[in-house]
Design a protein around this motif. Structure first.
Motif, PDB file in Angstrom:
ATOM      1  N   ALA A   1     -38.498  24.992 -73.703  1.00  0.00           N
ATOM      2  CA  ALA A   1     -37.661  25.127 -74.338  1.00  0.00           C
ATOM      3  C   ALA A   1     -36.970  23.964 -75.859  1.00  0.00           C
ATOM      4  N   ASP A   2     -37.282  24.741 -76.461  1.00  0.00           N
ATOM      5  CA  ASP A   2     -37.479  24.103 -78.276  1.00  0.00           C
ATOM      6  C   ASP A   2     -36.576  22.713 -77.915  1.00  0.00           C
ATOM      7  N   SER A   3     -35.373  22.971 -77.186  1.00  0.00           N
ATOM      8  CA  SER A   3     -34.497  21.170 -77.216  1.00  0.00           C
ATOM      9  C   SER A   3     -35.369  19.895 -76.718  1.00  0.00           C
ATOM     10  N   VAL A   4     -36.365  20.604 -75.706  1.00  0.00           N
ATOM     11  CA  VAL A   4     -37.057  19.406 -74.788  1.00  0.00           C
ATOM     12  C   VAL A   4     -38.209  18.919 -75.072  1.00  0.00           C
ATOM     13  N   LYS A   5     -39.198  20.364 -75.929  1.00  0.00           N
ATOM     14  CA  LYS A   5     -40.713  19.945 -76.098  1.00  0.00           C
ATOM     15  C   LYS A   5     -40.866  18.371 -76.828  1.00  0.00           C
ATOM     16  N   GLY A   6     -42.589  18.871 -75.352  1.00  0.00           N
ATOM     17  CA  GLY A   6     -42.517  16.231 -76.175  1.00  0.00           C
ATOM     18  C   GLY A   6     -42.176  15.589 -76.076  1.00  0.00           C
TER      19      GLY A   6
END
Length: 120
Positions: A61-66
């Motif tokens: 999910a974008d919220s956790v990417k990276g």
């Protein structure tokens, strides 16, 4: 009997790290995608990450990417979620889930969940 047992949750300060584990049994582990899904207090389920180990693909999910990394140890039938740079908004119950062989983008088994609390 399919079983998914999560562990590794707890209380951590903002910026800290945790590693969640999900031990699977009762099915051929590396034949199925595995996912992590979370539910924050008072909110609905939010998909976090999936791993398709049989094709070596991961999704976030974008919220956790990276910040989060999903991985598997097929010899141990275990899926992990390494969570770094944790934020207060990551506070939730985290569930691992097994891909349904019948319905696309659905899950047929869930673990009991593990609580992650990010707070100072």
């Amino acid at each position: 009997e399919v079983q998914l047992v999560e562990s590794g949750g707890g209380l951590v300060q903002p910026g800290g790290s945790l590693r969640l584990s999900c031990a699977a049994s009762g099915f051929t582990f590396d034949d199925y995608a595995m996912s992590w899904v979370r539910q924050a207090p008072g909110k609905g389920l939010e998909w976090v990450s999936s791993i398709y180990s049989y094709i070596s693909n991961t999704y976030y999910a974008d919220s956790v990417k990276g910040r989060f990394t999903i991985s598997t140890d097929n010899a141990k039938n275990t899926v992990y979620l390494q969570m770094n740079s944790l934020k207060s908004e990551d506070t939730a119950v985290y569930y691992c889930a097994k891909e349904s062989p019948v319905v696309a983008d659905a899950y047929d088994y869930w673990g009991q969940g593990t609580q992650v609390t990010v707070s100072s």
